[in-house]
Design a protein around this motif. Sequence first.
Motif, PDB file in Angstrom:
ATOM      1  N   GLY A 114      25.583 -11.617   2.950  1.00 42.72           N
ATOM      2  CA  GLY A 114      24.266 -10.993   2.967  1.00 42.72           C
ATOM      3  C   GLY A 114      23.307 -11.582   1.955  1.00 42.72           C
ATOM      4  N   PHE A 115      22.069 -11.148   2.057  1.00 39.99           N
ATOM      5  CA  PHE A 115      21.019 -11.481   1.100  1.00 39.99           C
ATOM      6  C   PHE A 115      21.059 -10.373   0.056  1.00 39.99           C
ATOM      7  CE2 PHE A 115      16.653 -11.359  -0.493  1.00 39.99           C
ATOM      8  CZ  PHE A 115      16.390 -12.705  -0.716  1.00 39.99           C
ATOM      9  N   VAL A 116      21.334 -10.726  -1.192  1.00 41.35           N
ATOM     10  CA  VAL A 116      21.576  -9.737  -2.243  1.00 41.35           C
ATOM     11  C   VAL A 116      20.298  -9.476  -3.039  1.00 41.35           C
ATOM     12  CG1 VAL A 116      22.961  -9.173  -4.279  1.00 41.35           C
ATOM     13  CG2 VAL A 116      23.992 -10.469  -2.395  1.00 41.35           C
ATOM     14  N   VAL A 117      19.888  -8.205  -3.036  1.00 40.37           N
ATOM     15  CA  VAL A 117      18.705  -7.762  -3.771  1.00 40.37           C
ATOM     16  C   VAL A 117      19.173  -6.940  -4.969  1.00 40.37           C
ATOM     17  CG1 VAL A 117      16.582  -6.386  -3.657  1.00 40.37           C
ATOM     18  CG2 VAL A 117      17.332  -7.708  -1.656  1.00 40.37           C
ATOM     19  N   TRP A 118      18.752  -7.347  -6.149  1.00 39.09           N
ATOM     20  CA  TRP A 118      19.092  -6.645  -7.394  1.00 39.09           C
ATOM     21  C   TRP A 118      17.916  -5.769  -7.793  1.00 39.09           C
ATOM     22  CZ3 TRP A 118      19.093  -9.637 -12.672  1.00 39.09           C
ATOM     23  CH2 TRP A 118      19.352  -8.755 -13.727  1.00 39.09           C
ATOM     24  N   LEU A 119      18.105  -4.453  -7.707  1.00 39.12           N
ATOM     25  CA  LEU A 119      17.095  -3.510  -8.186  1.00 39.12           C
ATOM     26  C   LEU A 119      17.350  -3.296  -9.673  1.00 39.12           C
ATOM     27  CD1 LEU A 119      16.899  -0.752  -5.413  1.00 39.12           C
ATOM     28  CD2 LEU A 119      15.522  -2.819  -5.675  1.00 39.12           C
ATOM     29  N   GLN A 120      16.414  -3.718 -10.483  1.00 41.23           N
ATOM     30  CA  GLN A 120      16.564  -3.594 -11.922  1.00 41.23           C
ATOM     31  C   GLN A 120      16.026  -2.241 -12.388  1.00 41.23           C
ATOM     32  OE1 GLN A 120      14.271  -7.140 -12.834  1.00 41.23           O
ATOM     33  NE2 GLN A 120      16.149  -8.286 -13.235  1.00 41.23           N
ATOM     34  N   ALA A 121      16.568  -1.764 -13.490  1.00 43.93           N
ATOM     35  CA  ALA A 121      16.084  -0.535 -14.135  1.00 43.93           C
ATOM     36  C   ALA A 121      16.488  -0.585 -15.600  1.00 43.93           C
ATOM     37  CB  ALA A 121      16.674   0.706 -13.467  1.00 43.93           C
ATOM     38  N   SER A 122      15.555  -0.244 -16.461  1.00 43.23           N
ATOM     39  CA  SER A 122      15.871  -0.184 -17.891  1.00 43.23           C
ATOM     40  C   SER A 122      16.752   1.031 -18.169  1.00 43.23           C
ATOM     41  CB  SER A 122      14.585  -0.092 -18.715  1.00 43.23           C
ATOM     42  OG  SER A 122      13.983   1.178 -18.511  1.00 43.23           O
ATOM     43  N   ILE A 123      17.389   1.024 -19.304  1.00 41.37           N
ATOM     44  CA  ILE A 123      18.218   2.167 -19.686  1.00 41.37           C
ATOM     45  C   ILE A 123      17.360   3.430 -19.783  1.00 41.37           C
ATOM     46  CG2 ILE A 123      19.669   3.142 -21.524  1.00 41.37           C
ATOM     47  CD1 ILE A 123      20.701   0.219 -21.919  1.00 41.37           C
ATOM     48  N   GLU A 124      16.152   3.287 -20.294  1.00 37.19           N
ATOM     49  CA  GLU A 124      15.247   4.436 -20.387  1.00 37.19           C
ATOM     50  C   GLU A 124      14.917   4.984 -18.993  1.00 37.19           C
ATOM     51  OE1 GLU A 124      14.910   1.576 -22.184  1.00 37.19           O
ATOM     52  OE2 GLU A 124      15.633   2.537 -24.017  1.00 37.19           O
ATOM     53  N   GLN A 125      14.663   4.087 -18.038  1.00 41.18           N
ATOM     54  CA  GLN A 125      14.402   4.529 -16.664  1.00 41.18           C
ATOM     55  C   GLN A 125      15.624   5.223 -16.074  1.00 41.18           C
ATOM     56  OE1 GLN A 125      13.250   0.632 -15.276  1.00 41.18           O
ATOM     57  NE2 GLN A 125      11.142   1.298 -14.905  1.00 41.18           N
ATOM     58  N   GLN A 126      16.784   4.675 -16.322  1.00 44.44           N
ATOM     59  CA  GLN A 126      18.013   5.285 -15.820  1.00 44.44           C
ATOM     60  C   GLN A 126      18.186   6.687 -16.396  1.00 44.44           C
ATOM     61  OE1 GLN A 126      20.315   1.527 -16.906  1.00 44.44           O
ATOM     62  NE2 GLN A 126      21.601   2.432 -15.333  1.00 44.44           N
ATOM     63  N   LEU A 127      18.000   6.827 -17.711  1.00 44.19           N
ATOM     64  CA  LEU A 127      18.152   8.137 -18.340  1.00 44.19           C
ATOM     65  C   LEU A 127      17.181   9.148 -17.759  1.00 44.19           C
ATOM     66  CD1 LEU A 127      18.680   7.036 -22.041  1.00 44.19           C
ATOM     67  CD2 LEU A 127      20.345   8.239 -20.591  1.00 44.19           C
ATOM     68  N   GLU A 128      15.955   8.719 -17.554  1.00 43.05           N
ATOM     69  CA  GLU A 128      14.935   9.614 -16.988  1.00 43.05           C
ATOM     70  C   GLU A 128      15.309  10.040 -15.571  1.00 43.05           C
ATOM     71  OE1 GLU A 128      10.458   8.889 -15.355  1.00 43.05           O
ATOM     72  OE2 GLU A 128      10.901   8.094 -17.361  1.00 43.05           O
ATOM     73  N   ARG A 129      15.730   9.093 -14.755  1.00 44.83           N
ATOM     74  CA  ARG A 129      16.049   9.380 -13.350  1.00 44.83           C
ATOM     75  C   ARG A 129      17.328  10.191 -13.190  1.00 44.83           C
ATOM     76  NH1 ARG A 129      14.758   3.230 -11.346  1.00 44.83           N
ATOM     77  NH2 ARG A 129      12.511   3.324 -11.715  1.00 44.83           N
ATOM     78  N   LEU A 130      18.231  10.060 -14.145  1.00 41.95           N
ATOM     79  CA  LEU A 130      19.531  10.725 -14.041  1.00 41.95           C
ATOM     80  C   LEU A 130      19.650  11.953 -14.943  1.00 41.95           C
ATOM     81  CD1 LEU A 130      21.631   7.452 -14.110  1.00 41.95           C
ATOM     82  CD2 LEU A 130      21.176   8.875 -12.106  1.00 41.95           C
ATOM     83  N   GLU A 131      18.547  12.392 -15.480  1.00 45.06           N
ATOM     84  CA  GLU A 131      18.548  13.476 -16.460  1.00 45.06           C
ATOM     85  C   GLU A 131      19.316  14.710 -15.985  1.00 45.06           C
ATOM     86  OE1 GLU A 131      15.328  15.748 -19.299  1.00 45.06           O
ATOM     87  OE2 GLU A 131      14.640  14.856 -17.421  1.00 45.06           O
ATOM     88  N   ARG A 132      19.142  15.097 -14.729  1.00 40.18           N
ATOM     89  CA  ARG A 132      19.796  16.309 -14.214  1.00 40.18           C
ATOM     90  C   ARG A 132      21.031  16.011 -13.364  1.00 40.18           C
ATOM     91  NH1 ARG A 132      14.401  17.001 -13.867  1.00 40.18           N
ATOM     92  NH2 ARG A 132      13.496  18.702 -15.044  1.00 40.18           N
ATOM     93  N   ASP A 133      21.342  14.747 -13.195  1.00 40.39           N
ATOM     94  CA  ASP A 133      22.448  14.344 -12.324  1.00 40.39           C
ATOM     95  C   ASP A 133      23.785  14.589 -13.028  1.00 40.39           C
ATOM     96  OD1 ASP A 133      24.481  12.723 -11.012  1.00 40.39           O
ATOM     97  OD2 ASP A 133      22.843  11.743  -9.956  1.00 40.39           O
ATOM     98  N   GLN A 134      24.638  15.368 -12.385  1.00 39.86           N
ATOM     99  CA  GLN A 134      25.971  15.651 -12.924  1.00 39.86           C
ATOM    100  C   GLN A 134      27.079  15.101 -12.026  1.00 39.86           C
ATOM    101  OE1 GLN A 134      26.260  17.020 -15.989  1.00 39.86           O
ATOM    102  NE2 GLN A 134      24.027  16.996 -16.006  1.00 39.86           N
TER     103      GLN A 134
END
Length: 185
Positions: A98-118
């Motif tokens: 396949g054609f591989v697409v890497w979606l990047q995210a900073s650690i700060e973005q990850q923390l913000e997006r996953l704040e409520r994720d358990q």
Amino acid sequence: MNPSCNLFIVGPTGAGKTSIGRRLAGHYGLSFVDLDQEVEQHCGVDVNTVFEIEGEGGFRQRESTLLDALSQRAGVLLATGAGAVLAAANRQWLVERGFVVWLQASIEQQLERLERDQRRPLLAVPDRHARLAAMAVVREPIYRELADLAVPGQHGGVSAASERCIGLIDQHWQRAATPSPLHQP
């Protein structure tokens, strides 16, 4: 350019692989497959339960088996789990199929997006920042090596991120024809 009829999305936890992947699949007329959801469907339990019973090693084995099978299909957009790239065989299948697409995210973005994720067993720790940073040290060089296209993470909604991805993919993806169903494994 990596001509292929498939798009595979890799990237860290919380980068948007599933939510953006669904939109990209719709845009390009591809079947959408989320690798973690497939593991859950095949096991009949959620990822956390697989980790509790079989540990990370058991989960990774199941993940690899399904990645092999799913990546052999034609005309799919496969959203991988963040750690699916750790196994050498998985990396080979992703690059070859396949054609591989890497979606990047900073650690700060990850923390913000996953704040409520358990639901993510590897983030069930007191210091998520340290865990995400440690995972990034190992995984980012692998994502970089695999990626046909890297999409920088930005703040904003899924819709804007999807449109940004489409613009970049359109510039870089040489889409191969999907083989007829008689030739699919």
